[in-house]
Design a protein around this motif. Sequence first.
Motif, PDB file in Angstrom:
ATOM      1  N   VAL A 110       0.999  -1.143  -0.055  1.00 13.70           N
ATOM      2  CA  VAL A 110       0.086   0.107   0.032  1.00 13.70           C
ATOM      3  C   VAL A 110       0.898   1.420  -0.071  1.00 13.70           C
ATOM      4  O   VAL A 110       1.703   1.223   1.000  1.00 13.70           O
ATOM      5  CB  VAL A 110      -1.156  -0.153   1.218  1.00 13.70           C
ATOM      6  N   PRO A 111       0.826   2.062  -1.025  1.00 14.74           N
ATOM      7  CA  PRO A 111       1.629   3.195  -1.161  1.00 14.74           C
ATOM      8  C   PRO A 111       1.300   4.279   0.207  1.00 14.74           C
ATOM      9  O   PRO A 111       0.270   4.569   0.256  1.00 14.74           O
ATOM     10  CB  PRO A 111       1.236   4.065  -2.390  1.00 14.74           C
ATOM     11  N   GLY A 112       2.700   4.775   0.660  1.00 14.22           N
ATOM     12  CA  GLY A 112       2.300   5.778   1.745  1.00 14.22           C
ATOM     13  C   GLY A 112       1.914   5.278   3.078  1.00 14.22           C
ATOM     14  O   GLY A 112       1.734   5.861   4.067  1.00 14.22           O
ATOM     15  N   SER A 113       1.918   3.925   3.344  1.00 11.47           N
ATOM     16  CA  SER A 113       1.369   3.208   4.294  1.00 11.47           C
ATOM     17  C   SER A 113       2.462   3.379   5.581  1.00 11.47           C
ATOM     18  O   SER A 113       3.726   3.443   5.388  1.00 11.47           O
ATOM     19  CB  SER A 113       1.532   1.599   4.410  1.00 11.47           C
ATOM     20  N   ILE A 114       1.966   3.642   6.826  1.00 16.25           N
ATOM     21  CA  ILE A 114       2.719   3.766   8.078  1.00 16.25           C
ATOM     22  C   ILE A 114       3.088   2.538   8.884  1.00 16.25           C
ATOM     23  O   ILE A 114       3.736   2.715   9.623  1.00 16.25           O
ATOM     24  CB  ILE A 114       2.050   4.957   8.879  1.00 16.25           C
ATOM     25  N   LEU A 115       2.676   1.630   8.472  1.00 16.79           N
ATOM     26  CA  LEU A 115       2.651   0.326   9.245  1.00 16.79           C
ATOM     27  C   LEU A 115       4.048  -0.356   8.885  1.00 16.79           C
ATOM     28  O   LEU A 115       4.399  -0.664   7.599  1.00 16.79           O
ATOM     29  CB  LEU A 115       1.694  -0.747   8.716  1.00 16.79           C
ATOM     30  N   THR A 116       4.698  -0.556  10.032  1.00 16.52           N
ATOM     31  CA  THR A 116       5.942  -1.142   9.703  1.00 16.52           C
ATOM     32  C   THR A 116       5.809  -2.881   9.808  1.00 16.52           C
ATOM     33  O   THR A 116       4.716  -3.238   9.752  1.00 16.52           O
ATOM     34  CB  THR A 116       6.782  -1.173  11.355  1.00 16.52           C
TER      35      THR A 116
END
Length: 184
Positions: free
Chosen positions: A124-130
């Motif tokens: 997912v582009p721009g996802s903040i999930l590590t």
Amino acid sequence: MTTVAAPLMSARLSLTPETTLVGQLDGAWWPESRDLEAELPPLIDALEGRFGRITRVAVNPTRWPVVPQKVPVTGHTLHVGWFTEQDPDKMILLSYSVGRCDLLVIPPETEPAAAARLMTAAAVPGSILTAGVLMSDETATGRRMRDARSSEAASATDGGSDPPPLRHPVVGARMIPLRGTPRR
């Protein structure tokens, strides 16, 4: 006598679409085994079209039984390093032209449905999930799905009848659980 070279394995890989949105991950990789020497060449071949010549890889050794210092790949040698401080579910790849590519590494023994969910989420582009968050979320999702399947199996063995309505713990109202919702 004719010698036939064994075909290279293809990499099971999912990458974020090319975009200006920067996220924590650039995609996910689902290796067939925990053998870095065998797994890295097809991965690097698959990535070099987009990321340029990849020269270095960093992994956490907790997920890899053997971490070779160098791995021959098409046209050059890949240097492999390890860092225990690095997220164990992430691989960092470095290239001359693009810089850095961070991939979620899905364990080889992962069930295909879970791997598909993880590959989609990591791309997912721009996802903040590590990587660690994605893996712990998937573990929780898998646990909920197993609980729901065992609840459905129990319902099938008791004649398929619906359980009696539960009492709401606060208000005392009657709650009717939705199908697939675990019983308390």
